[in-house]
Write an enzyme that holds these catalytic residues in place. Structure first.
Site, PDB file in Angstrom:
ATOM      1  N   GLY A 121      28.809 -26.948   0.770  1.00 56.55           N
ATOM      2  CA  GLY A 121      27.994 -28.033   1.372  1.00 56.55           C
ATOM      3  C   GLY A 121      28.304 -28.708   2.661  1.00 56.55           C
ATOM      4  O   GLY A 121      28.667 -27.911   3.584  1.00 56.55           O
ATOM      5  N   TYR A 145      26.071 -43.887  -8.641  1.00 60.72           N
ATOM      6  CA  TYR A 145      26.095 -43.106  -7.277  1.00 60.72           C
ATOM      7  C   TYR A 145      25.588 -43.877  -6.102  1.00 60.72           C
ATOM      8  O   TYR A 145      26.396 -43.946  -5.109  1.00 60.72           O
ATOM      9  CB  TYR A 145      25.477 -41.735  -7.206  1.00 60.72           C
ATOM     10  N   THR A 166      35.089 -27.080   0.359  1.00 63.68           N
ATOM     11  CA  THR A 166      34.750 -25.735  -0.127  1.00 63.68           C
ATOM     12  C   THR A 166      33.045 -25.224  -0.278  1.00 63.68           C
ATOM     13  O   THR A 166      32.978 -24.149  -0.797  1.00 63.68           O
ATOM     14  CB  THR A 166      35.771 -25.309  -1.446  1.00 63.68           C
ATOM     15  N   GLY A 171      36.789 -31.933   0.224  1.00 65.08           N
ATOM     16  CA  GLY A 171      35.766 -31.292  -0.461  1.00 65.08           C
ATOM     17  C   GLY A 171      35.162 -30.448   0.565  1.00 65.08           C
ATOM     18  O   GLY A 171      33.842 -30.513   0.588  1.00 65.08           O
ATOM     19  N   GLY A 217      30.849 -30.546   3.413  1.00 64.77           N
ATOM     20  CA  GLY A 217      32.361 -30.437   3.962  1.00 64.77           C
ATOM     21  C   GLY A 217      32.453 -29.102   4.583  1.00 64.77           C
ATOM     22  O   GLY A 217      33.047 -28.681   5.442  1.00 64.77           O
TER      23      GLY A 217
END
Length: 266
Positions: A18, A155, A16, A14, A20
């Site tokens: 934020g 979540y 791409t 992940g 990451g």
């Protein structure tokens, strides 16, 4: 400080956008060869090109970690460039829903995307780290895993599971030079968060400038010692430290990067 990551290879799931993306950029700047992962080849390649322009070494692996086939494809591509020393399990999904809105199907989907996706990558990549007797697994968790809000329960619970699996993995890796730890961010300022808060500001009376909105929204929603939101680079810094040899003696730990939001007696 030299984190001694030159020559290491790292997959950041992940990555791409934020946290990451910030982590991938920092690890690359520290000398690691990074594998950018996402579900969009175009977005992943754009991040890769940007890192290459700054002198970094990059691979791209595209696939949906919510499926076994997607995880197989990502692992195979990531290993094309050589053995992996570092796995950062960052990929996940988030929907702001209350208890009535979070149906059982949404709970199952969230658990698959936020928990089982990381398990898939651990099962595909950590055995080779164990055989080589070196590796770092860093799971991105969150303060809501231990002190949940009343909303988005699906979540919150998935974050708790991420923390739990990381510690279980650390115990399983006892006696090896492979470590498993958690970085738990607090409220982090990414573009989507800033847009959300700015749109909410008139209704809440937080002010017109971003400085006012940040100060007042933090005070109301996530009061913390630093009186602001964290930045992605601050999360990336904690991850990068855990990836290096200076963190050899850290195992099954949760490194909080939350401005002091979560209080503990320990």
């Amino acid at each position: 400080m030299d984190l001694q990551l030159t020559g290491r290879r790292a997959l950041i799931t992940g990555s791409t956008s934020g946290l990451g993306e910030a982590t991938a950029r920092l690890l690359a700047a520290e000398g690691a060869e990074v594998v950018i992962h996402g579900r969009s080849a175009q977005r992943a390649q754009a991040i890769a090109d940007s890192i290459i322009e700054n002198g970094g070494k990059v691979f791209v692996a595209v696939g949906d970690l919510g499926t076994d086939a997607g995880a197989d494809a990502v692992a195979e591509r990531a290993l094309d460039g050589g053995a992996l020393d570092i796995l950062v399990n960052n990929a996940g999904a988030y929907e702001h829903l209350d208890w009535a809105e979070a149906t059982s199907d949404i709970w199952l989907h969230t658990y698959n995307v936020n928990v089982v996706s990381g398990v898939r990558m651990i099962q595909r990549l950590v055995p080779a780290m164990r055989e080589r007797d070196y590796g770092r697994v860093v799971t991105i968790g969150g303060g809501l895993g231990t002190q949940p809000f009343d909303s988005h329960p699906h979540y919150n619970a998935s974050l708790a599971a991420r923390h739990n699996l990381a510690v279980s993995l650390a115990r399983d890796l006892a006696g090896t030079r492979v470590t498993s730890n958690v970085v738990a961010p607090g409220a982090i300022l990414v573009p989507a968060v800033q847009d959300f808060l700015t749109a909410l500001a008139p209704e809440r009376g937080w002010g017109g400038s971003w400085e006012e909105i940040e100060h007042n929204s933090v005070r109301e929603i996530v009061p913390n010692d630093r009186t602001r939101y964290g930045r992605p680079d601050e999360i990336a810094g904690a991850v990068a430290y855990l990836c290096g040899p200076h963190a050899e003696y850290i195992s099954g730990a949760t490194i909080r990067v939350d401005g002091g939001t979560v209080r503990s007696a320990f």
